[in-house]
Design a protein around this motif. Structure first.
Motif, PDB file in Angstrom:
ATOM      1  N   ALA A 197      12.737   2.443  -0.534  1.00  0.00           N
ATOM      2  CA  ALA A 197      13.264   1.782  -1.728  1.00  0.00           C
ATOM      3  C   ALA A 197      12.153   1.373  -2.685  1.00  0.00           C
ATOM      4  CB  ALA A 197      14.078   0.550  -1.317  1.00  0.00           C
ATOM      5  N   PHE A 198      11.096   0.775  -2.158  1.00  0.00           N
ATOM      6  CA  PHE A 198      10.027   0.285  -3.032  1.00  0.00           C
ATOM      7  C   PHE A 198       9.186   1.426  -3.601  1.00  0.00           C
ATOM      8  CE2 PHE A 198       9.735  -4.299  -1.171  1.00  0.00           C
ATOM      9  CZ  PHE A 198      11.040  -4.508  -1.577  1.00  0.00           C
ATOM     10  N   SER A 199       9.071   2.526  -2.860  1.00  0.00           N
ATOM     11  CA  SER A 199       8.360   3.694  -3.393  1.00  0.00           C
ATOM     12  C   SER A 199       9.123   4.284  -4.576  1.00  0.00           C
ATOM     13  CB  SER A 199       8.191   4.754  -2.305  1.00  0.00           C
ATOM     14  OG  SER A 199       7.353   4.291  -1.273  1.00  0.00           O
ATOM     15  N   ILE A 200      10.450   4.328  -4.457  1.00  0.00           N
ATOM     16  CA  ILE A 200      11.280   4.820  -5.550  1.00  0.00           C
ATOM     17  C   ILE A 200      11.136   3.911  -6.773  1.00  0.00           C
ATOM     18  CG2 ILE A 200      13.676   5.167  -6.295  1.00  0.00           C
ATOM     19  CD1 ILE A 200      14.290   6.058  -3.413  1.00  0.00           C
ATOM     20  N   PHE A 226       0.829  -1.209   0.000  1.00  0.00           N
ATOM     21  CA  PHE A 226       0.000   0.000   0.000  1.00  0.00           C
ATOM     22  C   PHE A 226       0.863   1.259   0.000  1.00  0.00           C
ATOM     23  CE2 PHE A 226      -2.232   3.374   2.339  1.00  0.00           C
ATOM     24  CZ  PHE A 226      -3.362   3.509   1.555  1.00  0.00           C
ATOM     25  N   VAL A 227       1.835   1.319   0.896  1.00  0.00           N
ATOM     26  CA  VAL A 227       2.682   2.517   1.001  1.00  0.00           C
ATOM     27  C   VAL A 227       3.477   2.725  -0.276  1.00  0.00           C
ATOM     28  CG1 VAL A 227       4.642   3.539   2.204  1.00  0.00           C
ATOM     29  CG2 VAL A 227       2.826   2.447   3.516  1.00  0.00           C
ATOM     30  N   SER A 228       4.070   1.669  -0.810  1.00  0.00           N
ATOM     31  CA  SER A 228       4.883   1.808  -2.022  1.00  0.00           C
ATOM     32  C   SER A 228       4.039   2.204  -3.218  1.00  0.00           C
ATOM     33  CB  SER A 228       5.642   0.510  -2.305  1.00  0.00           C
ATOM     34  OG  SER A 228       4.763  -0.575  -2.508  1.00  0.00           O
ATOM     35  N   GLY A 230       4.494   5.691  -4.759  1.00  0.00           N
ATOM     36  CA  GLY A 230       4.963   5.520  -6.126  1.00  0.00           C
ATOM     37  C   GLY A 230       4.062   6.199  -7.135  1.00  0.00           C
ATOM     38  N   LEU A 231       2.757   6.169  -6.884  1.00  0.00           N
ATOM     39  CA  LEU A 231       1.819   6.831  -7.792  1.00  0.00           C
ATOM     40  C   LEU A 231       2.012   8.341  -7.757  1.00  0.00           C
ATOM     41  CD1 LEU A 231      -0.513   6.514  -9.769  1.00  0.00           C
ATOM     42  CD2 LEU A 231      -2.099   6.575  -7.823  1.00  0.00           C
ATOM     43  N   VAL A 274       0.408  -2.733  -9.128  1.00  0.00           N
ATOM     44  CA  VAL A 274       0.085  -3.089  -7.739  1.00  0.00           C
ATOM     45  C   VAL A 274       0.426  -4.553  -7.481  1.00  0.00           C
ATOM     46  CG1 VAL A 274      -1.768  -3.346  -6.044  1.00  0.00           C
ATOM     47  CG2 VAL A 274      -1.723  -1.348  -7.542  1.00  0.00           C
ATOM     48  N   ILE A 275       0.056  -5.419  -8.424  1.00  0.00           N
ATOM     49  CA  ILE A 275       0.369  -6.841  -8.279  1.00  0.00           C
ATOM     50  C   ILE A 275       1.881  -7.059  -8.263  1.00  0.00           C
ATOM     51  CG2 ILE A 275       0.224  -9.093  -9.437  1.00  0.00           C
ATOM     52  CD1 ILE A 275      -2.547  -8.208 -10.457  1.00  0.00           C
TER      53      ILE A 275
END
Length: 236
Positions: free
Chosen positions: A107-110, A27-29, A33-34, A166-167
């Motif tokens: 890291a995952f948001s980037i 959810f956070v990423s 990310g969006l 998302v997946i």
């Protein structure tokens, strides 16, 4: 070796302990990310000097390197930066104050931002440019036209690809175990290590991920129908 269905069920139930962590990472990423992806896409579409080139370099680098590499660079590199700044400016905040999952979020948001920027950019480009010109003709500014006209339509166009992102982030959350964050994959490893039944534990994890993926696909399909009905003038 024989399959133990009873242990598979036990492992499946045990995996739910790590489900909140996996969902939180996803959810956070995805949300961060969006946001990052939308800003990057707009910088590239409107060719903002400096930011456009920087955005292109960011997308090219992130898409050209593995997701695990991003996590390890942030995990090992960010503490060096923070601790050096803390020592220079005498901050009380150090890298030790950051929880392990915080590195995963960053890291995952980037990572998500780079991939989603291409999805958002494709959605914006797909919207007829004449609509922006019409919005300008009635006195709207470009930000107003984007917020009220372009971005809602771009969301509808991009939704299938966004659901794939998302997946992808859901499945990518399994990499968090490399820095000792206990998500579903790590929990499966813990359960299996106690009983040496890795096959059953990972089948249970696969079934859980499959179920989550189906929920995302169903939710995306429902939302896509609602958005398309809205843009056709249907009743919500």
């Amino acid at each position: 070796m024989t399959l133990d269905p009873s242990f598979m069920w036990t492992a499946f139930l045990s995996l739910f302990k790590a489900l909140p962590t996996t969902l939180m990472i996803t959810f956070v990423s995805v949300i961060c990310g969006l946001f990052i992806g939308t800003v990057v896409a707009l910088c590239r579409i409107y060719r903002i000097p400096g930011l456009s080139q920087l955005s292109t370099a960011y997308v090219t680098f992130i898409r050209g390197t593995p997701m695990l590499m991003h996590l390890l660079i942030i995990y090992f590199g960010l503490p060096i930066l923070i601790d050096s700044l803390a020592a220079k400016w005498e901050w009380s905040f150090t890298s030790a104050s950051i929880p392990l999952i915080g590195f995963v979020f960053i890291a995952f948001s980037i990572t998500a931002g780079a991939y989603m920027s291409e999805v958002v950019r494709a959605g914006i480009v797909a919207v007829d440019r004449g609509q922006i010109e019409a919005a300008h003709s009635i006195g709207m500014t470009t930000p107003q036209a984007l917020r009220r006209i372009v971005l809602p339509q771009a969301l509808a166009v991009s939704l299938p690809n966004l659901s794939n992102s998302v997946i992808g982030m859901l499945h990518g959350s399994t990499l968090a175990y490399t820095i000792s964050v206990v998500e579903i994959n790590a929990q499966a490893l813990v359960v299996a290590a106690n009983n040496w039944k890795y096959f059953e534990a990972y089948i249970a994890a696969a079934v859980l991920f499959w179920g989550l993926t189906l929920l995302i696909e169903r939710g995306s399909g429902w939302l896509e129908k609602r958005l398309n009905a809205y843009h056709r003038g249907g009743v919500m």
